[in-house]
Design a protein around this motif. Structure first.
Motif, PDB file in Angstrom:
ATOM      1  N   PRO A  41     -62.880 -65.952 -18.093  1.00 57.61           N
ATOM      2  CA  PRO A  41     -64.345 -66.100 -17.667  1.00 57.61           C
ATOM      3  C   PRO A  41     -64.765 -67.562 -17.338  1.00 57.61           C
ATOM      4  CG  PRO A  41     -64.693 -64.034 -19.006  1.00 57.61           C
ATOM      5  CD  PRO A  41     -63.200 -64.849 -19.446  1.00 57.61           C
TER       6      PRO A  41
ATOM      7  N   TYR B 276     -67.800 -58.229 -28.491  1.00 61.67           N
ATOM      8  CA  TYR B 276     -67.350 -57.261 -27.684  1.00 61.67           C
ATOM      9  C   TYR B 276     -67.220 -56.030 -28.038  1.00 61.67           C
ATOM     10  CZ  TYR B 276     -65.997 -60.901 -23.994  1.00 61.67           C
ATOM     11  OH  TYR B 276     -66.046 -61.701 -22.891  1.00 61.67           O
TER      12      TYR B 276
ATOM     13  N   GLU C 149     -67.313 -61.197 -16.273  1.00 63.05           N
ATOM     14  CA  GLU C 149     -66.628 -60.383 -17.223  1.00 63.05           C
ATOM     15  C   GLU C 149     -65.710 -59.772 -16.769  1.00 63.05           C
ATOM     16  OE1 GLU C 149     -66.873 -61.213 -20.263  1.00 63.05           O
ATOM     17  OE2 GLU C 149     -68.447 -62.504 -20.854  1.00 63.05           O
TER      18      GLU C 149
END
Length: 250
Positions: free
Chosen positions: A91, A221, A85
């Protein structure tokens, strides 16, 4: 110890016969009547065993033709880790590079989409508040291996160069990198994986059988002030991908 259900035992037999190359990729399996006799099972048990192997990507069902041994496809390892990350950029792209593959994706962003109730709850916003929704098909060496639908609150990125994840000078940098450009520090992600089956639309995009086994990952997130800045529903087909979580120990 409880005895395994008949359909699982029959699936094991069929899988072993394929492993021993009694049938090769592309070969048509005998009729269910014949397999039932050979496996000492009922046709209903054979059908359920075949449905399981189709869902796992071992067999392919062709309507009106029969059941065939699937052509093998190399599974892609999707490593999910804090280090991944922190990479600059996507990613997913970083992961495919490590595997010696070319990672790419097709995407479509729709701005000003009212958040459904479940998405709003995950983002901590009011239902109906505007979001930017982006749909992704991720590819490894040009073959689809993962789907994702991402939601970002419009109020966070409105009026900035990162309002559309895949447009502008910061396109393709991933949530962490893009948010950093507007002064939002992403510090953690929460993922909730669960098993599932591919629906018709997902199967069509991934090139797998409808009902094939998939892992559904609900990812969100969060910034350093505890705010949810993005949430996504990720679909990973079991037959094409292996998911590995790397957990740091300090």
């Amino acid at each position: 110890m409880r005895e395994r259900p008949p359909y699982l035992r029959t699936a094991d037999v069929l899988r072993q016969r394929i492993k021993e190359q009694e049938w090769s990729p592309g070969d048509r399996l005998p009729s269910r009547t014949q397999l039932a006799q050979e496996c000492e099972a009922t046709e209903a048990v054979v059908r359920r065993a075949q449905e399981l192997l189709i869902a796992q990507g071992v067999l392919v069902g062709r309507g009106g033709s029969g059941t065939y041994v699937a052509e093998p496809r190399e599974r892609v390892c999707l490593l999910r880790s804090p280090e991944r990350e922190r990479t600059e950029g996507s990613p997913f792209y970083a992961g495919t590079v490590e595997l010696g593959k070319h990672g790419s994706w097709d995407s479509r962003s729709d701005p000003l989409i009212p958040a459904p109730a479940d998405i709003a709850e995950r983002l901590g916003i009011q239902a109906g508040a505007y979001c930017v929704r982006t749909s992704y098909v991720f590819l490894a060496d040009g073959k689809p291996v993962q789907l994702s639908i991402s939601w970002e609150p419009y109020e966070i990125t409105s009026g900035t160069l990162v309002v559309l994840p895949e447009a502008g000078p910061h396109a393709g940098r991933g949530v962490v990198g893009r948010m950093a450009e507007i002064g939002v520090t992403v510090v953690r992600a929460v993922e909730r994986p669960e098993p599932g089956h591919a629906n018709a639309g997902e199967a069509n995009l991934l090139g797998i059988q409808r009902g094939a086994l998939v892992t559904r990952i609900q990812r969100t997130y969060f910034s350093n002030d505890g705010r949810a800045v993005e949430t996504a529903d990720i679909v990973v087909p079991t037959s094409l991908c292996e998911i590995v979580y790397e957990v740091p120990v300090t």
